[in-house]
Design a protein around this motif. Structure first.
Motif, PDB file in Angstrom:
ATOM      1  N   GLU A 132      38.805  84.900  96.477  1.00 46.59           N
ATOM      2  CA  GLU A 132      38.099  83.799  97.141  1.00 46.59           C
ATOM      3  C   GLU A 132      36.635  84.143  97.407  1.00 46.59           C
ATOM      4  O   GLU A 132      35.813  83.251  97.562  1.00 46.59           O
ATOM      5  N   ARG A 133      36.312  85.416  97.441  1.00 47.43           N
ATOM      6  CA  ARG A 133      34.942  85.852  97.708  1.00 47.43           C
ATOM      7  C   ARG A 133      34.063  85.824  96.462  1.00 47.43           C
ATOM      8  O   ARG A 133      32.853  85.982  96.562  1.00 47.43           O
ATOM      9  N   LEU A 134      34.674  85.618  95.303  1.00 48.30           N
ATOM     10  CA  LEU A 134      33.910  85.550  94.053  1.00 48.30           C
ATOM     11  C   LEU A 134      33.367  84.139  93.839  1.00 48.30           C
ATOM     12  O   LEU A 134      33.958  83.163  94.291  1.00 48.30           O
ATOM     13  N   PRO A 135      32.264  84.023  93.093  1.00 50.22           N
ATOM     14  CA  PRO A 135      31.761  82.685  92.740  1.00 50.22           C
ATOM     15  C   PRO A 135      32.811  81.905  91.937  1.00 50.22           C
ATOM     16  O   PRO A 135      33.646  82.498  91.233  1.00 50.22           O
ATOM     17  N   LYS A 136      32.737  80.587  92.028  1.00 49.71           N
ATOM     18  CA  LYS A 136      33.750  79.701  91.448  1.00 49.71           C
ATOM     19  C   LYS A 136      34.017  79.984  89.967  1.00 49.71           C
ATOM     20  O   LYS A 136      35.173  80.139  89.561  1.00 49.71           O
ATOM     21  N   ASN A 137      32.988  80.036  89.124  1.00 46.24           N
ATOM     22  CA  ASN A 137      33.195  80.237  87.685  1.00 46.24           C
ATOM     23  C   ASN A 137      33.756  81.615  87.377  1.00 46.24           C
ATOM     24  O   ASN A 137      34.539  81.784  86.443  1.00 46.24           O
ATOM     25  N   ILE A 142      38.552  84.700  85.626  1.00 50.82           N
ATOM     26  CA  ILE A 142      39.528  85.776  85.832  1.00 50.82           C
ATOM     27  C   ILE A 142      40.932  85.202  85.962  1.00 50.82           C
ATOM     28  O   ILE A 142      41.878  85.706  85.354  1.00 50.82           O
ATOM     29  N   GLU A 143      41.083  84.153  86.743  1.00 54.09           N
ATOM     30  CA  GLU A 143      42.406  83.550  86.923  1.00 54.09           C
ATOM     31  C   GLU A 143      42.958  83.036  85.595  1.00 54.09           C
ATOM     32  O   GLU A 143      44.129  83.252  85.283  1.00 54.09           O
ATOM     33  N   ALA A 144      42.110  82.371  84.824  1.00 55.49           N
ATOM     34  CA  ALA A 144      42.576  81.771  83.571  1.00 55.49           C
ATOM     35  C   ALA A 144      43.024  82.833  82.570  1.00 55.49           C
ATOM     36  O   ALA A 144      44.102  82.723  81.987  1.00 55.49           O
ATOM     37  N   VAL A 145      42.213  83.876  82.393  1.00 53.03           N
ATOM     38  CA  VAL A 145      42.518  84.872  81.363  1.00 53.03           C
ATOM     39  C   VAL A 145      43.456  85.958  81.868  1.00 53.03           C
ATOM     40  O   VAL A 145      44.454  86.286  81.238  1.00 53.03           O
ATOM     41  N   LYS A 146      43.151  86.529  83.029  1.00 55.94           N
ATOM     42  CA  LYS A 146      43.892  87.704  83.497  1.00 55.94           C
ATOM     43  C   LYS A 146      45.175  87.358  84.239  1.00 55.94           C
ATOM     44  O   LYS A 146      46.104  88.149  84.239  1.00 55.94           O
ATOM     45  N   ILE A 147      45.223  86.201  84.864  1.00 56.26           N
ATOM     46  CA  ILE A 147      46.429  85.843  85.612  1.00 56.26           C
ATOM     47  C   ILE A 147      47.286  84.855  84.827  1.00 56.26           C
ATOM     48  O   ILE A 147      48.484  85.053  84.675  1.00 56.26           O
ATOM     49  N   ASP A 148      46.652  83.811  84.291  1.00 55.13           N
ATOM     50  CA  ASP A 148      47.423  82.792  83.571  1.00 55.13           C
ATOM     51  C   ASP A 148      47.639  83.140  82.101  1.00 55.13           C
ATOM     52  O   ASP A 148      48.412  82.482  81.418  1.00 55.13           O
ATOM     53  N   GLY A 149      46.927  84.154  81.598  1.00 55.37           N
ATOM     54  CA  GLY A 149      47.125  84.606  80.222  1.00 55.37           C
ATOM     55  C   GLY A 149      46.540  83.698  79.156  1.00 55.37           C
ATOM     56  O   GLY A 149      46.949  83.732  78.006  1.00 55.37           O
ATOM     57  N   LEU A 150      45.554  82.876  79.520  1.00 57.38           N
ATOM     58  CA  LEU A 150      44.928  81.988  78.538  1.00 57.38           C
ATOM     59  C   LEU A 150      43.979  82.759  77.628  1.00 57.38           C
ATOM     60  O   LEU A 150      43.489  83.828  77.987  1.00 57.38           O
ATOM     61  N   SER A 151      43.700  82.192  76.488  1.00 54.97           N
ATOM     62  CA  SER A 151      42.697  82.762  75.592  1.00 54.97           C
ATOM     63  C   SER A 151      41.311  82.504  76.189  1.00 54.97           C
ATOM     64  O   SER A 151      41.150  81.657  77.081  1.00 54.97           O
ATOM     65  N   ALA A 155      40.206  79.306  78.394  1.00 58.48           N
ATOM     66  CA  ALA A 155      39.607  79.535  79.712  1.00 58.48           C
ATOM     67  C   ALA A 155      38.243  78.854  79.806  1.00 58.48           C
ATOM     68  O   ALA A 155      37.903  78.273  80.837  1.00 58.48           O
ATOM     69  N   ALA A 156      37.470  78.914  78.734  1.00 59.11           N
ATOM     70  CA  ALA A 156      36.156  78.267  78.719  1.00 59.11           C
ATOM     71  C   ALA A 156      36.302  76.763  78.936  1.00 59.11           C
ATOM     72  O   ALA A 156      35.555  76.161  79.708  1.00 59.11           O
ATOM     73  N   GLU A 157      37.297  76.179  78.272  1.00 55.25           N
ATOM     74  CA  GLU A 157      37.546  74.748  78.432  1.00 55.25           C
ATOM     75  C   GLU A 157      37.978  74.433  79.864  1.00 55.25           C
ATOM     76  O   GLU A 157      37.484  73.491  80.479  1.00 55.25           O
ATOM     77  N   ARG A 158      38.904  75.225  80.395  1.00 56.07           N
ATOM     78  CA  ARG A 158      39.395  74.994  81.766  1.00 56.07           C
ATOM     79  C   ARG A 158      38.269  75.109  82.780  1.00 56.07           C
ATOM     80  O   ARG A 158      38.173  74.300  83.704  1.00 56.07           O
ATOM     81  N   CYS A 159      37.417  76.124  82.629  1.00 50.47           N
ATOM     82  CA  CYS A 159      36.371  76.401  83.619  1.00 50.47           C
ATOM     83  C   CYS A 159      35.091  75.600  83.380  1.00 50.47           C
ATOM     84  O   CYS A 159      34.200  75.589  84.231  1.00 50.47           O
ATOM     85  N   GLY A 160      34.988  74.972  82.212  1.00 47.19           N
ATOM     86  CA  GLY A 160      33.803  74.176  81.910  1.00 47.19           C
ATOM     87  C   GLY A 160      32.570  75.020  81.628  1.00 47.19           C
ATOM     88  O   GLY A 160      31.447  74.606  81.948  1.00 47.19           O
ATOM     89  N   ILE A 161      32.766  76.184  81.026  1.00 45.95           N
ATOM     90  CA  ILE A 161      31.654  77.070  80.677  1.00 45.95           C
ATOM     91  C   ILE A 161      31.851  77.575  79.252  1.00 45.95           C
ATOM     92  O   ILE A 161      32.896  77.338  78.641  1.00 45.95           O
ATOM     93  N   SER A 162      30.866  78.307  78.714  1.00 46.55           N
ATOM     94  CA  SER A 162      30.960  78.819  77.351  1.00 46.55           C
ATOM     95  C   SER A 162      31.918  80.003  77.277  1.00 46.55           C
ATOM     96  O   SER A 162      32.247  80.623  78.295  1.00 46.55           O
ATOM     97  N   LYS A 163      32.348  80.321  76.051  1.00 42.74           N
ATOM     98  CA  LYS A 163      33.231  81.478  75.850  1.00 42.74           C
ATOM     99  C   LYS A 163      32.529  82.769  76.278  1.00 42.74           C
ATOM    100  O   LYS A 163      33.148  83.619  76.917  1.00 42.74           O
ATOM    101  N   SER A 164      31.252  82.895  75.933  1.00 42.93           N
ATOM    102  CA  SER A 164      30.529  84.106  76.350  1.00 42.93           C
ATOM    103  C   SER A 164      30.393  84.145  77.873  1.00 42.93           C
ATOM    104  O   SER A 164      30.441  85.216  78.478  1.00 42.93           O
ATOM    105  N   GLY A 165      30.265  82.987  78.495  1.00 46.97           N
ATOM    106  CA  GLY A 165      30.217  82.920  79.957  1.00 46.97           C
ATOM    107  C   GLY A 165      31.506  83.418  80.583  1.00 46.97           C
ATOM    108  O   GLY A 165      31.500  84.115  81.604  1.00 46.97           O
ATOM    109  N   VAL A 166      32.642  83.072  79.967  1.00 41.76           N
ATOM    110  CA  VAL A 166      33.936  83.546  80.456  1.00 41.76           C
ATOM    111  C   VAL A 166      33.997  85.062  80.371  1.00 41.76           C
ATOM    112  O   VAL A 166      34.385  85.747  81.322  1.00 41.76           O
ATOM    113  N   LYS A 167      33.587  85.619  79.222  1.00 37.02           N
ATOM    114  CA  LYS A 167      33.626  87.071  79.026  1.00 37.02           C
ATOM    115  C   LYS A 167      32.746  87.795  80.050  1.00 37.02           C
ATOM    116  O   LYS A 167      33.162  88.788  80.649  1.00 37.02           O
ATOM    117  N   VAL A 168      31.544  87.276  80.242  1.00 37.13           N
ATOM    118  CA  VAL A 168      30.621  87.887  81.212  1.00 37.13           C
ATOM    119  C   VAL A 168      31.203  87.780  82.618  1.00 37.13           C
ATOM    120  O   VAL A 168      31.172  88.744  83.401  1.00 37.13           O
TER     121      VAL A 168
END
Length: 187
Positions: A132-137, A142-151, A155-168
């Motif tokens: 909860e202390r981390l910024p929203k994106n 992290i939740e999408a890839v590391k907890i929910d196991g999404l690609s 995750a980029a689609e779910r979070c509304g950001i780019s794939k490189s943004g997800v990785k960063v």
């Protein structure tokens, strides 16, 4: 089936099972087994482990879900709870089989070292509180890839950001979580 409808279907089965519907509970465990199998196969393949190891982990995880179902918070999504259990089962397996940290992908090595078998329930709460202390994106990535196991793409689609943004976000978010954990253990 998309991720949201899958979550809705599995959560509905879990709630019905908690309310005493044995058929719904059986359907939940059956439905989860294929997702857990894919989760474990993908991770164990990187370590050169067999499909039999993945199948053993699926069974251990399903048993843990069954025996710990009373700890599920009905107000929360189900899949993060399920994948947290699966993640801990994987870490326990890697410890039991004496997998060297040099064999574990870097994003899982920290979790393997940080896991304490005696505080599973408390650590789930702690992780949620720290997330909860981390910024929203960052949290979403992290939740999408590391907890929910999404690609990364999903995750980029779910979070509304780019794939490189997800990785960063994942890279920086895991570092931030490690720093928060270190800070809390010093205080």
């Amino acid at each position: 089936m998309d991720v949201r409808s899958l979550e809705t279907e599995l959560r509905t089965l879990m709630l019905a099972g908690l309310d005493g519907d044995a058929l719904a509970h059986r359907a939940l465990l059956t439905g989860l087994s294929s997702h857990l199998r894919a989760y474990f196969k993908r991770r164990l393949a990187r370590l050169g482990r067999s499909e039999a190891d993945a199948e053993d982990l699926v069974q251990e995880t399903l048993m843990a879900i069954h025996t710990r179902r009373h700890t599920y918070d009905r107000t929360q999504p189900l899949t993060p709870w399920v994948y947290a259990i699966a993640h801990y089962k994987l870490i326990d397996f890697l410890r039991r089989t004496r997998t060297s940290l040099t064999d574990v992908p870097i994003d899982e090595a920290g979790a393997m070292m940080a896991h304490d078998d005696n505080v599973d329930a408390e650590s789930t709460y702690d992780v949620e509180r720290l997330m909860e202390r981390l910024p929203k994106n960052m949290r979403c990535s992290i939740e999408a890839v590391k907890i929910d196991g999404l690609s990364i793409a999903d995750a980029a689609e779910r979070c509304g950001i780019s794939k490189s943004g997800v990785k960063v976000n994942i890279h920086r978010g895991l570092k931030a979580l490690a720093a928060l954990i270190a800070q809390e253990t010093r205080t």
